[in-house]
Design a protein around this motif. Sequence first.
Motif, short mmCIF file in Angstrom:
data_model
loop_
_atom_site.label_atom_id
_atom_site.label_comp_id
_atom_site.label_asym_id
_atom_site.label_seq_id
_atom_site.Cartn_x
_atom_site.Cartn_y
_atom_site.Cartn_z
N UNK A 1 0.81 -1.22 0.00
CA UNK A 1 0.00 0.00 0.00
C UNK A 1 0.84 1.27 0.00
N UNK A 2 2.00 1.24 0.67
CA UNK A 2 2.81 2.44 0.84
C UNK A 2 4.00 2.51 -0.11
N UNK A 3 4.10 1.57 -1.04
CA UNK A 3 5.26 1.52 -1.93
C UNK A 3 4.93 2.09 -3.31
N UNK A 4 5.90 2.75 -3.91
CA UNK A 4 5.69 3.28 -5.25
C UNK A 4 6.06 2.23 -6.30
N UNK A 5 5.89 2.57 -7.57
CA UNK A 5 6.11 1.61 -8.66
C UNK A 5 7.56 1.12 -8.69
N UNK B 1 6.64 -16.87 -5.94
CA UNK B 1 5.64 -16.24 -6.79
C UNK B 1 5.14 -15.01 -6.02
N UNK B 2 5.38 -13.81 -6.55
CA UNK B 2 5.07 -12.57 -5.85
C UNK B 2 3.70 -12.04 -6.26
N UNK B 3 2.88 -11.67 -5.27
CA UNK B 3 1.58 -11.04 -5.52
C UNK B 3 1.47 -9.79 -4.65
N UNK B 4 1.29 -8.64 -5.29
CA UNK B 4 1.13 -7.38 -4.57
C UNK B 4 -0.35 -7.12 -4.26
N UNK B 5 -0.60 -6.43 -3.15
CA UNK B 5 -1.96 -6.01 -2.82
C UNK B 5 -1.94 -4.63 -2.18
N UNK B 6 -3.13 -4.06 -2.02
CA UNK B 6 -3.28 -2.72 -1.45
C UNK B 6 -3.99 -2.76 -0.09
N UNK B 7 -3.96 -3.91 0.58
CA UNK B 7 -4.68 -4.07 1.84
C UNK B 7 -4.06 -3.22 2.95
N UNK B 8 -4.88 -2.87 3.95
CA UNK B 8 -4.39 -2.14 5.11
C UNK B 8 -3.49 -3.03 5.96
N UNK B 9 -2.57 -2.38 6.66
CA UNK B 9 -1.71 -3.09 7.60
C UNK B 9 -2.46 -3.30 8.92
N UNK C 1 -1.61 7.75 2.31
CA UNK C 1 -2.65 6.75 2.03
C UNK C 1 -3.57 6.53 3.23
N UNK C 2 -3.05 6.78 4.45
CA UNK C 2 -3.86 6.59 5.65
C UNK C 2 -5.00 7.61 5.76
N UNK C 3 -4.87 8.72 5.04
CA UNK C 3 -5.87 9.78 5.14
C UNK C 3 -7.05 9.59 4.19
N UNK C 4 -6.87 8.78 3.16
CA UNK C 4 -7.93 8.59 2.17
C UNK C 4 -9.11 7.89 2.83
N UNK C 5 -10.23 8.61 2.95
CA UNK C 5 -11.41 8.07 3.62
C UNK C 5 -12.53 9.11 3.61
N UNK D 1 -8.92 8.54 13.55
CA UNK D 1 -8.20 9.65 12.93
C UNK D 1 -9.14 10.85 12.97
N UNK D 2 -8.65 11.95 13.54
CA UNK D 2 -9.46 13.15 13.70
C UNK D 2 -8.79 14.33 13.00
N UNK D 3 -9.56 15.06 12.22
CA UNK D 3 -9.08 16.25 11.54
C UNK D 3 -9.71 17.47 12.21
N UNK D 4 -8.91 18.24 12.92
CA UNK D 4 -9.42 19.40 13.64
C UNK D 4 -9.16 20.67 12.84
N UNK D 5 -10.22 21.46 12.64
CA UNK D 5 -10.10 22.68 11.85
C UNK D 5 -9.23 23.70 12.58
N UNK D 6 -8.32 24.35 11.83
CA UNK D 6 -7.42 25.36 12.39
C UNK D 6 -7.81 26.77 12.00
#
Length: 235
Positions: free
Chosen positions: A29-33, A50-58, A129-133, A213-218
Motif C-alpha cells: 500500500x505504501x510503496x511506489x512503482x 511467486x510474488x503477488x502485490x496487494x493494497x490491503x491495510x496493515x 494513504x492513511x488519510x484517504x477516507x 483519525x481526527x481532523x481538527x479545523x485550524x
Amino acid sequence: MKVLNPSLVLLFFLLSGCASKTTVYVYAKYLDTTQREEIRNVFDSSQKYRVQFNEFDFPASVTENTLLYSLILLEPETIDAATALSTTAGFPIKYTQGLSQGNHWYTKNSMALFLLPKGKDNKLFFFRQDLVNEYKAQNCNDTTSLHLHKDGSFTLKMTTKSNASDKDMVTGEWKYRQYPFLELRKKEAAYADYYFEIKRFKGADKVSEIDFVKLESLNTGSLPENCSFLIGTRI
C-alpha cells in the motif's frame, strides 16, 4: 512401449516447478512503482517465489518491515531466504512470525511481507494513504462529511438551510505536505481555504478497540469553532 509427447513432458515439469514455489503476498500500500519493481526483480531472480502485490491495510500493530509465514510451508528454509532477498531489495525485515489464523493464506504454502518506504521513521510518520477516507463531521453546523479521495480531490458535503434533504458540495484538492497538517484548496482557488491538524488516538466499545483519525479545523473563519471530522477503524 508408448512414447510420451515431449510437449506434455515439458508442461508437466513447468507445472511441477510452479506448484513448488512459495507465494509471497506483498502488502504494498505504501510503496511506489519503482520500489515494487525492485522487490519483484529480486524475488523473481531466485526462481523460488511467486510474488503477488496487494493494497490491503496493515494491522495496527505493524510499524516496521515484517514477515509473517504459514506454518505449513513446504520448505521452511524459504523464510531465511526471503528475509535475505527483502534486505537485498532494500527492505530489511525487523520482525518474523508464524501465523496460524486470521488471514486467507495461512493454510497455504505462502508468506506475507508488510513493507514500508525506505528512510522513514515509521513509528512517527503518518502516510498519505492513511488519510484517504470519508470522515463524519462533528460540531460543524451544516457541514456533514469530508471525503478525501485517493486521486487528491476532496468533497465537502453540506446540508442546505432551505431544505434539509438537499446537499451542497464543495470540491477541490487536498494536500498533505508535512505531518500533522492537512490543507484543502477549493476548485480554481489560488490558495488553500481550509487547514486541519491531524490527530490519531485509540478508543474502544463493547466489540473491540478502535483506531481513530481526527481532523481538527485550524481556521475558524471557514468552518465553525471546534469543527472536526472523524473516522474510526476497528483493530
